[in-house]
Structure formats: C-alpha cells, structure tokens
Design a protein around this motif. Structure first.
Motif, mmCIF file in Angstrom:
data_model
loop_
_atom_site.group_PDB
_atom_site.id
_atom_site.type_symbol
_atom_site.label_atom_id
_atom_site.label_comp_id
_atom_site.label_asym_id
_atom_site.label_seq_id
_atom_site.Cartn_x
_atom_site.Cartn_y
_atom_site.Cartn_z
ATOM 1 N N UNK A 78 101.914 -7.782 31.646
ATOM 2 C CA UNK A 78 102.044 -9.238 31.783
ATOM 3 C C UNK A 78 103.179 -9.763 30.904
ATOM 4 N N UNK A 79 103.190 -9.373 29.651
ATOM 5 C CA UNK A 79 104.190 -9.912 28.730
ATOM 6 C C UNK A 79 105.602 -9.424 29.041
ATOM 7 N N UNK A 80 105.724 -8.257 29.665
ATOM 8 C CA UNK A 80 107.059 -7.744 29.983
ATOM 9 C C UNK A 80 107.735 -8.542 31.100
ATOM 10 N N UNK A 81 106.973 -9.328 31.828
ATOM 11 C CA UNK A 81 107.554 -10.134 32.906
ATOM 12 C C UNK A 81 108.609 -11.083 32.346
ATOM 13 N N UNK A 82 108.345 -11.676 31.194
ATOM 14 C CA UNK A 82 109.303 -12.608 30.597
ATOM 15 C C UNK A 82 110.677 -11.978 30.438
ATOM 16 N N UNK A 83 110.702 -10.778 29.921
ATOM 17 C CA UNK A 83 111.986 -10.101 29.717
ATOM 18 C C UNK A 83 112.645 -9.770 31.053
ATOM 19 N N UNK A 84 111.852 -9.345 32.017
ATOM 20 C CA UNK A 84 112.401 -8.943 33.318
ATOM 21 C C UNK A 84 112.994 -10.112 34.094
ATOM 22 N N UNK A 85 112.399 -11.299 33.998
ATOM 23 C CA UNK A 85 112.895 -12.415 34.810
ATOM 24 C C UNK A 85 114.123 -13.095 34.206
ATOM 25 N N UNK A 86 114.470 -12.735 32.961
ATOM 26 C CA UNK A 86 115.686 -13.320 32.369
ATOM 27 C C UNK A 86 116.935 -12.912 33.143
ATOM 28 N N UNK A 87 116.849 -11.842 33.900
ATOM 29 C CA UNK A 87 117.997 -11.351 34.661
ATOM 30 C C UNK A 87 118.279 -12.196 35.911
ATOM 31 N N UNK A 88 117.331 -13.070 36.252
ATOM 32 C CA UNK A 88 117.475 -13.878 37.466
ATOM 33 C C UNK A 88 117.901 -15.299 37.108
ATOM 34 N N UNK A 89 118.585 -15.937 38.043
ATOM 35 C CA UNK A 89 119.014 -17.323 37.837
ATOM 36 C C UNK A 89 117.796 -18.229 37.748
ATOM 37 N N UNK A 90 117.904 -19.240 36.886
ATOM 38 C CA UNK A 90 116.822 -20.209 36.747
ATOM 39 C C UNK A 90 116.597 -20.908 38.078
#
Length: 151
Positions: A78-90
């Motif tokens: 669950x917590x790793x999602x934050x790091x993974x979605x930083x690669x995508x545009x807001x």
C-alpha cells in the motif's frame, strides 16, 4: 543499565500480544533512521532497535511469523503506491495509475492498517484512489472495507 530493562520490557510486551509486537516493530523500524526515506541510520539507535526487532521476530511462532510477514508485505504494498505514482503526471493519469496499483494488491486474511489495528481489512475499493496535493511526494487517499474487531 536501565536501557537493558527497557529492552526486556519491550520484548516481554511483544511476546504477550501479536498486535503490540507489530506496533512496536513499525515504530522501531521508523526510528532506526534519521531521515524519512530510511537511508540514514541513526548512529545511536539503529543497532539497539534493530537488535530488539530481530529478537521479537525470532521469538514468533510459525503462525505469528506468517501473520507478521503477510501484514508487513500488505502495508508495504500500500505505502509503495505513493512512490510509484510520482512517475505519472498529476491529474487523471496519476489517479488512473493509483487505482491500477490498488487493483494489484491482494488483501491477506487478518490484515489491518497500522493506523486502525482494531479494524481488519476485508477489501480495497480499487476505484477510490485519489492522489493528494504535495510538492515533493505523492500521497493518496483510498477507501478500505473493514470489519471492527473490538480490541
């Protein structure tokens, strides 16, 4: 000398309650480091806390170790999602990525969120992922279906 008594007290508390053991391990894992990313070891606390955590885990029964492994893998997923979605545009792209990652998470039986250990997670609403505003990170909000255990 008092440090040894405190260490033994923490280990005793962890042996009495699996939930207390998890909460203590989570807390010690965070406090072993001086930075938020968990890279810079605290020169005073790291070895002490790491030793206590290792001792607690070594004392687990097979069933307790399995629950610990499942719980901590679930929380990490669950917590790793934050790091993974930083690669995508807001915006919509990040929201879609968040929901896609939520869909990948399998909820093991008996797991809970560390912020609500009295509630066992039954499922994740994998359409509820909502990235929140942050300049440096990518926090997100998600809904979980839970049942209260009443501890």
């Amino acid at each position: 000398m008092w440090e040894l008594h405190l260490q033994e007290y923490v280990k005793t508390l962890a042996r009495r309650s699996q939930l207390a053991a998890h909460q203590l391990i989570l807390n010690m894992d965070v406090n072993k480091f001086k930075d938020k990313k968990g890279c810079l070891r605290d020169p005073v606390l790291y070895d002490i806390l790491d030793g206590i955590v290792s001792s607690i885990i070594e004392g687990f029964s097979d069933a307790d170790r399995e629950l610990y492994t499942q719980e901590f893998a679930f929380v990490k997923a669950i917590t790793s999602i934050s790091e993974k979605i930083t690669k995508f545009h807001k915006g919509e792209e990040r929201k879609t990525a968040c929901n896609d990652l939520l869909k990948e998470i399998k909820v093991p039986n008996g797991c809970y969120l560390p912020c609500s250990p009295e509630a066992h997670v039954l499922d994740i609403d994998n359409t509820s992922g909502k990235p929140l505003q942050s300049a440096a990170k990518a926090p997100f909000l998600a809904n979980f279906k839970v049942v209260r255990s009443g501890i």
